[in-house]
Scaffold this motif. Structure first.
Motif, PDB file in Angstrom:
ATOM      1  N   PHE A   1       0.818  -1.207   0.000  1.00  0.00           N
ATOM      2  CA  PHE A   1       0.000   0.000   0.000  1.00  0.00           C
ATOM      3  C   PHE A   1       0.862   1.272   0.000  1.00  0.00           C
ATOM      4  CE2 PHE A   1      -1.938   3.258   2.657  1.00  0.00           C
ATOM      5  CZ  PHE A   1      -3.160   3.455   2.030  1.00  0.00           C
ATOM      6  N   ASP A   2       1.917   1.275   0.851  1.00  0.00           N
ATOM      7  CA  ASP A   2       2.725   2.491   1.002  1.00  0.00           C
ATOM      8  C   ASP A   2       3.426   2.877  -0.298  1.00  0.00           C
ATOM      9  OD1 ASP A   2       1.987   2.695   3.599  1.00  0.00           O
ATOM     10  OD2 ASP A   2       3.743   1.624   4.393  1.00  0.00           O
ATOM     11  N   ALA A   3       3.936   1.855  -1.005  1.00  0.00           N
ATOM     12  CA  ALA A   3       4.631   2.128  -2.273  1.00  0.00           C
ATOM     13  C   ALA A   3       3.668   2.748  -3.278  1.00  0.00           C
ATOM     14  CB  ALA A   3       5.215   0.826  -2.825  1.00  0.00           C
ATOM     15  N   MET A   4       2.454   2.235  -3.297  1.00  0.00           N
ATOM     16  CA  MET A   4       1.442   2.741  -4.222  1.00  0.00           C
ATOM     17  C   MET A   4       1.061   4.180  -3.857  1.00  0.00           C
ATOM     18  SD  MET A   4      -0.036   1.249  -6.824  1.00  0.00           S
ATOM     19  CE  MET A   4      -1.351   0.169  -7.339  1.00  0.00           C
TER      20      MET A   4
ATOM     21  N   LEU B   1     -15.088   5.580  -8.894  1.00  0.00           N
ATOM     22  CA  LEU B   1     -16.360   4.870  -8.738  1.00  0.00           C
ATOM     23  C   LEU B   1     -16.012   3.389  -8.777  1.00  0.00           C
ATOM     24  CD1 LEU B   1     -19.468   5.390  -8.487  1.00  0.00           C
ATOM     25  CD2 LEU B   1     -19.595   4.701 -10.890  1.00  0.00           C
ATOM     26  N   ILE B   2     -15.772   2.849  -7.593  1.00  0.00           N
ATOM     27  CA  ILE B   2     -15.362   1.440  -7.480  1.00  0.00           C
ATOM     28  C   ILE B   2     -16.181   0.782  -6.373  1.00  0.00           C
ATOM     29  CG2 ILE B   2     -13.013   1.674  -8.371  1.00  0.00           C
ATOM     30  CD1 ILE B   2     -11.993   1.890  -5.502  1.00  0.00           C
ATOM     31  N   PRO B   3     -16.264  -0.552  -6.395  1.00  0.00           N
ATOM     32  CA  PRO B   3     -17.027  -1.223  -5.345  1.00  0.00           C
ATOM     33  C   PRO B   3     -16.368  -1.063  -3.977  1.00  0.00           C
ATOM     34  CG  PRO B   3     -15.877  -2.809  -6.731  1.00  0.00           C
ATOM     35  CD  PRO B   3     -15.719  -1.483  -7.384  1.00  0.00           C
ATOM     36  N   THR B   4     -17.151  -1.316  -2.934  1.00  0.00           N
ATOM     37  CA  THR B   4     -16.593  -1.325  -1.586  1.00  0.00           C
ATOM     38  C   THR B   4     -15.866  -2.660  -1.370  1.00  0.00           C
ATOM     39  OG1 THR B   4     -18.544  -2.378  -0.673  1.00  0.00           O
ATOM     40  CG2 THR B   4     -18.546   0.031  -0.712  1.00  0.00           C
ATOM     41  N   LYS B   5     -15.131  -2.728  -0.266  1.00  0.00           N
ATOM     42  CA  LYS B   5     -14.416  -3.967   0.077  1.00  0.00           C
ATOM     43  C   LYS B   5     -15.407  -5.129   0.192  1.00  0.00           C
ATOM     44  CE  LYS B   5     -11.230  -5.606   3.690  1.00  0.00           C
ATOM     45  NZ  LYS B   5     -12.009  -6.529   4.509  1.00  0.00           N
ATOM     46  N   GLU B   6     -16.550  -4.863   0.823  1.00  0.00           N
ATOM     47  CA  GLU B   6     -17.557  -5.921   1.018  1.00  0.00           C
ATOM     48  C   GLU B   6     -18.113  -6.386  -0.330  1.00  0.00           C
ATOM     49  OE1 GLU B   6     -17.517  -3.016   2.736  1.00  0.00           O
ATOM     50  OE2 GLU B   6     -16.608  -3.994   4.493  1.00  0.00           O
ATOM     51  N   GLN B   7     -18.429  -5.427  -1.186  1.00  0.00           N
ATOM     52  CA  GLN B   7     -18.962  -5.785  -2.515  1.00  0.00           C
ATOM     53  C   GLN B   7     -17.938  -6.600  -3.297  1.00  0.00           C
ATOM     54  OE1 GLN B   7     -19.760  -1.820  -3.923  1.00  0.00           O
ATOM     55  NE2 GLN B   7     -21.929  -1.910  -3.396  1.00  0.00           N
ATOM     56  N   PHE B   8     -16.682  -6.167  -3.199  1.00  0.00           N
ATOM     57  CA  PHE B   8     -15.604  -6.851  -3.916  1.00  0.00           C
ATOM     58  C   PHE B   8     -15.452  -8.291  -3.423  1.00  0.00           C
ATOM     59  CE2 PHE B   8     -11.122  -8.096  -4.299  1.00  0.00           C
ATOM     60  CZ  PHE B   8     -10.927  -7.923  -5.662  1.00  0.00           C
ATOM     61  N   GLU B   9     -15.472  -8.457  -2.107  1.00  0.00           N
ATOM     62  CA  GLU B   9     -15.243  -9.794  -1.537  1.00  0.00           C
ATOM     63  C   GLU B   9     -16.457 -10.711  -1.693  1.00  0.00           C
ATOM     64  OE1 GLU B   9     -13.925  -8.839   2.389  1.00  0.00           O
ATOM     65  OE2 GLU B   9     -11.819  -8.771   1.774  1.00  0.00           O
ATOM     66  N   ASP B  10     -17.645 -10.134  -1.629  1.00  0.00           N
ATOM     67  CA  ASP B  10     -18.877 -10.927  -1.784  1.00  0.00           C
ATOM     68  C   ASP B  10     -18.903 -11.717  -3.085  1.00  0.00           C
ATOM     69  OD1 ASP B  10     -20.203 -10.467   0.493  1.00  0.00           O
ATOM     70  OD2 ASP B  10     -21.884  -9.372  -0.389  1.00  0.00           O
TER      71      ASP B  10
ATOM     72  N   ILE C   1      -9.513   5.276 -13.118  1.00  0.00           N
ATOM     73  CA  ILE C   1     -10.298   4.077 -13.443  1.00  0.00           C
ATOM     74  C   ILE C   1      -9.374   2.860 -13.405  1.00  0.00           C
ATOM     75  CG2 ILE C   1     -11.844   2.953 -15.101  1.00  0.00           C
ATOM     76  CD1 ILE C   1     -12.460   5.672 -16.308  1.00  0.00           C
ATOM     77  N   PRO C   2      -9.409   2.092 -12.296  1.00  0.00           N
ATOM     78  CA  PRO C   2      -8.618   0.857 -12.258  1.00  0.00           C
ATOM     79  C   PRO C   2      -9.302  -0.225 -13.101  1.00  0.00           C
ATOM     80  CG  PRO C   2      -9.726   1.219 -10.146  1.00  0.00           C
ATOM     81  CD  PRO C   2     -10.136   2.337 -11.050  1.00  0.00           C
ATOM     82  N   ASN C   3      -8.513  -1.027 -13.786  1.00  0.00           N
ATOM     83  CA  ASN C   3      -9.089  -1.996 -14.723  1.00  0.00           C
ATOM     84  C   ASN C   3      -8.662  -3.438 -14.503  1.00  0.00           C
ATOM     85  OD1 ASN C   3     -10.777  -0.399 -16.531  1.00  0.00           O
ATOM     86  ND2 ASN C   3      -8.890   0.668 -17.027  1.00  0.00           N
TER      87      ASN C   3
ATOM     88  N   THR D   1      -6.264  -2.795  -3.597  1.00  0.00           N
ATOM     89  CA  THR D   1      -5.348  -1.698  -3.236  1.00  0.00           C
ATOM     90  C   THR D   1      -6.024  -0.341  -3.488  1.00  0.00           C
ATOM     91  OG1 THR D   1      -3.549  -3.123  -3.940  1.00  0.00           O
ATOM     92  CG2 THR D   1      -3.008  -0.820  -3.601  1.00  0.00           C
ATOM     93  N   PHE D   2      -6.749  -0.245  -4.601  1.00  0.00           N
ATOM     94  CA  PHE D   2      -7.433   1.020  -4.898  1.00  0.00           C
ATOM     95  C   PHE D   2      -8.567   1.281  -3.904  1.00  0.00           C
ATOM     96  CE2 PHE D   2      -5.728   2.962  -8.729  1.00  0.00           C
ATOM     97  CZ  PHE D   2      -4.868   1.984  -9.175  1.00  0.00           C
ATOM     98  N   ILE D   3      -9.208   0.210  -3.445  1.00  0.00           N
ATOM     99  CA  ILE D   3     -10.278   0.380  -2.440  1.00  0.00           C
ATOM    100  C   ILE D   3      -9.666   0.973  -1.153  1.00  0.00           C
ATOM    101  CG2 ILE D   3     -11.881  -0.898  -0.938  1.00  0.00           C
ATOM    102  CD1 ILE D   3     -12.347  -2.803  -3.402  1.00  0.00           C
ATOM    103  N   LYS D   4      -8.482   0.431  -0.790  1.00  0.00           N
ATOM    104  CA  LYS D   4      -7.810   0.940   0.415  1.00  0.00           C
ATOM    105  C   LYS D   4      -7.316   2.377   0.207  1.00  0.00           C
ATOM    106  CE  LYS D   4      -6.084  -3.498   2.059  1.00  0.00           C
ATOM    107  NZ  LYS D   4      -4.916  -4.368   1.954  1.00  0.00           N
ATOM    108  N   LEU D   5      -6.925   2.660  -1.038  1.00  0.00           N
ATOM    109  CA  LEU D   5      -6.373   3.991  -1.327  1.00  0.00           C
ATOM    110  C   LEU D   5      -7.452   5.068  -1.457  1.00  0.00           C
ATOM    111  CD1 LEU D   5      -3.651   3.126  -3.998  1.00  0.00           C
ATOM    112  CD2 LEU D   5      -3.210   4.367  -1.870  1.00  0.00           C
ATOM    113  N   LYS D   6      -8.691   4.634  -1.622  1.00  0.00           N
ATOM    114  CA  LYS D   6      -9.760   5.591  -1.966  1.00  0.00           C
ATOM    115  C   LYS D   6      -9.824   6.816  -1.032  1.00  0.00           C
ATOM    116  CE  LYS D   6     -14.552   5.914  -3.371  1.00  0.00           C
ATOM    117  NZ  LYS D   6     -15.878   5.324  -3.422  1.00  0.00           N
TER     118      LYS D   6
END
Lengths: 80, 350
Positions: free
Chosen positions: B71-74, B116-125, B91-93, B100-105
């Motif tokens: 995360f820190d490097a990013m 405009l990206i999903p949340t961590k929960e949406q991503f993991e679900d 726009i991450p693709n 990483t982008f969710i954490k960086l948001k």
């Protein structure tokens, strides 16, 4: 027996099913039959029009049409 | 006539290779925007990603560290990039970078960068290993599947399935196994490449369809175009496809987006069973597919709409698209001078 209503038929013999994205090719007689199937003409009516316009006897025509309709059904182009 | 708004958008996925990332398709959509005058910042992991060298695609490119660098490097890299560019939207693709982008948001938001990206929960679900639970939670039809973390668990897990079964990697790859021997073989093949878990999935005999769609994060389907692959590469990727008219596919996209409140682009992989005509959701890819430019060809500019949503513009959902539009990919050798390669190699930007 009726052709699914959204099937696209071009004069060149290109047939497209927009629901599945599949396409097929057929000859001019195939196009004529498909057009009649769009308007729900009876198989008797189709046979009569083919016998009238082509050099073919009724028995052979009936057999060939049956084969053609079976293929259409296999390709999911006929309404259930 | 209104003048277009200037905007700077950063895009990843410039790897327009045989199994392409979606970046170039996304950029083409953005370049065709009637609302924005775009400046495109390409974000590349590798210095030979073709999008870096393609004419008319990116205005500037920065190399970024792989998500595995941490995360820190990013964050450090984006702080530097934003110091040079005033990026409005990223726009991450890639699936693999999204977490990483969710954490960086929150950090991006402080820098004035919108996503405009999903949340961590949406991503993991929607992770492949969670598909059964996803189906149950949202009442969406999914094939039976089981997650296996160790080869010793495989035999027992297979007992609950009839052959053939599908053996899938957690990110990519899927093989159809006709016996337990084959299932073992594919287990080792997939786990060697992508690690564990691997997913055993019920095989549904039928036709596969794909939908590219966009959710506003509040439950509204903002656009959707269904497609059937008409030509596949040896990796099973679409090399050609055609837009189709099947309201059931749009209905499925609407259900997924409304029930999950999905934010951003996504691709649905669906199977219509031959025997029953029943639709099964096989996968949700949490970003636009590489073929998203087909949506533009059908009259829906999903990348432009994503940017509008990210920027808080008022937009109405797309309701129509052209049926029977095809895309066909092609390979093309570009001849490039060494200077761009030299600059990105030495300076990490060009």
């Amino acid at each position: 027996m009726k052709l699914k209503k959204n099937i696209a038929i071009s004069e060149s013999g290109f047939v497209f099913n927009p629901e599945t994205g599949t396409s097929f090719t057929t000859n001019s007689l195939g196009v004529a039959i498909l057009k009649q199937l769009k308007t729900k003409t009876s198989t008797e009516g189709i046979i009569a029009s083919i016998v009238k316009n082509y050099e073919i006897d009724e028995t052979t025509c009936e057999k060939d049409l049956e084969d053609f309709l079976r293929i259409l059904s296999q390709f999911n182009l006929i309404e259930e | 006539m209104h003048s277009k708004k200037d905007i700077t958008i950063a895009v990843t996925g410039l790897n327009a290779i045989d199994s392409p990332g979606p970046g170039i398709a996304v950029i083409r959509g953005l370049r065709e925007s009637t609302f924005y005058n775009v400046r495109i910042i390409g974000l590349a992991y590798e210095i030979l990603e073709p999008g870096i060298y393609m004419d008319g695609m990116v205005d500037k490119v920065y190399q970024i560290p792989y998500p595995s660098s941490g995360f820190d490097a990013m964050l450090e890299r984006f702080t530097y990039i934003q110091g040079n560019e005033k990026i409005d939207v990223v726009i991450p693709n890639f699936d693999a970078e999204l977490m990483t982008f969710i954490k960086l948001k929150p950090h991006f938001n402080k820098m004035g960068i919108h996503l405009l990206i999903p949340t961590k929960e949406q991503f993991e679900d929607r992770l492949k290993g969670n598909l059964n639970a996803f189906g149950e939670k949202h009442q969406i039809n999914v094939p039976k599947s089981e997650t296996v973390y160790h080869i010793n668990e495989l035999e027992e897990a297979l007992e609950g399935f009839e052959y053939p079964v599908v053996i899938k990697g957690k990110f990519y790859d899927a093989y159809i196994a006709a016996s337990s021997e084959q299932a073992r073989e594919f287990y080792f093949k997939v786990s060697a490449k992508w690690g564990v878990p691997i997913i055993i999935q019920e095989f549904i005999k039928g036709n596969e369809f794909n939908v590219t769609a966009l959710g506003d994060g509040k439950g509204t389907l903002m656009g959707a175009v269904p497609m059937r692959k008409t030509f596949l590469t040896d990796k099973g990727k679409a090399w050609a496809g055609i837009s189709i008219n099947d309201p059931n596919l749009i209905k499925m996209a609407d259900e997924v987006i409304s029930k999950t409140q999905w934010a951003g682009g996504l691709e649905l992989e669906l199977m219509k069973e031959d025997k029953t005509n029943k639709l099964y959701l096989l996968e949700i890819n949490p970003r636009f597919p590489a073929w998203v430019y087909l949506a533009n060809g059908c009259g829906q500019n999903h990348p432009e709409m994503l940017v509008k949503l990210a920027m808080g513009e008022k937009v109405a959902p797309y309701k129509k698209y052209d049926v029977g539009k095809m895309f066909i990919r092609y390979s093309y050798d570009m001849i490039c001078d060494l200077d761009k390669y030299e600059k990105i190699s030495i300076h990490g930007e060009v």
